[in-house]
Structure formats: C-alpha cells, structure tokens
Design an enzyme around this catalytic site. Structure first.
Site, PDB file in Angstrom:
ATOM      1  N   GLY A   1       7.336 -25.450  -4.394  1.00  0.00           N
ATOM      2  CA  GLY A   1       6.353 -25.842  -5.392  1.00  0.00           C
ATOM      3  C   GLY A   1       5.168 -26.576  -4.809  1.00  0.00           C
ATOM      4  O   GLY A   1       4.573 -27.445  -5.445  1.00  0.00           O
ATOM      5  N   CYS A   2       4.767 -26.221  -3.623  1.00  0.00           N
ATOM      6  CA  CYS A   2       3.724 -26.917  -2.868  1.00  0.00           C
ATOM      7  C   CYS A   2       2.485 -26.024  -2.784  1.00  0.00           C
ATOM      8  O   CYS A   2       2.591 -24.800  -2.818  1.00  0.00           O
ATOM      9  CB  CYS A   2       4.293 -27.186  -1.469  1.00  0.00           C
TER      10      CYS A   2
END
Length: 158
Positions: free
Chosen positions: A35-36
C-alpha cells in the site's frame, strides 16, 4: 554471523527457511509494502527477476508493515495482491520488522554491513540490498532507487 547463509527466516507459510539454500546466487533483498506509493516497483523487480534468474539471480521479498502500516493483510492477501497486480514470481517471505528492537536478525546484520542516509536505519519500504555469490552485502540502494538502476550492477557480478 559472517554471511547471509548463516541466517534462517520464516517463509510466507511461517516455516523456517535457511538462506543456505541460496548459496552461490546473487540476491536482492527488499523490504516491501503493498500500500505504498513505491509499490509499482514490484513491476521493475519482476522484470529484473525474469531477465537474470537463469543466471543465478534471486529476489527475496520481505513484506514490512513498519512504515505507516503500508503492508496490511495476511501473507495470503499480500501474495494474492502481488500475483494479481504485478505477476511476481520471486520468493516472498513472512512479514518482518526491519528497524527497532524487534528487527529481524537478518536485517540487523545487513544494515551493519552497509549504512544508508539515516545510518543503519532503513528509511522506508523498498530499500534494497545487493548480495554477492559469497553471501556478502555489496550495495545498499534507497527505497527510491528504480529497480532498473540495479541492472547495471548485475552483469558484473553474475
């Protein structure tokens, strides 16, 4: 500990795996997150893997949730995400910590071998360590280093 081969880590099924099984290979060890804003680097990592795997190159993927909780989910969910969105085929291991008192022994050792801009501390997701065939840390790359940049090092050591 004198080389990467002295360590065992947990695979994505939480079973102990000796890094001795990678002896003689060139490794790229990466702490990752799904989720970066750097998650698209999975595509570049997979391209490197496909290009150099048959020459003895392996990428070892260690999901890490220490940076703003950007690697949520179970091992199965992370693996599913990476397979679906980036078609990754390189080995993925159990989630680990890379900084602090609970840092995985592997990461304590590789950070001791090569410091970065914040000293030994891992600055963010997708920090990369290039390991030679003798199990020694050759280079440390920042999280923002595009995987394709690493390609220029590989022909020399493969």
């Amino acid at each position: 500990m004198t080389s990467i081969y002295d360590f065992s880590v947990l695979n994505q099924n939480n079973q102990s795996t000796s890094l001795e099984s990678y002896r003689g290979k060139v490794l790229l060890i990466v702490n990752t997150a799904t989720g970066c804003d750097l998650t698209p680097q999975y595509q570049g990592l997979q391209e490197l893997y496909e290009r150099y795997q048959d020459q003895g190159f392996e990428i070892l993927d260690f999901p890490c949730n220490q940076f703003m909780g950007q690697a949520p989910g179970s091992a199965e969910e992370i693996n599913s995400f990476c397979s679906l969105h980036y078609q990754t085929t390189f080995p993925r291991f159990a989630k680990i910590k890379v900084n602090g008192k609970e840092a995985a022994p592997l990461y304590v050792w590789i950070k001791d071998q090569k410091s970065g801009p914040l000293g030994k501390r891992i600055e963010w997701n997708f920090t990369k360590f290039l390991i030679d065939r003798d199990g020694q840390v050759l280079e440390r790359f920042s999280s923002k280093t595009d995987p394709q940049t690493i390609q220029e090092f590989l022909p020399k050591i493969l």
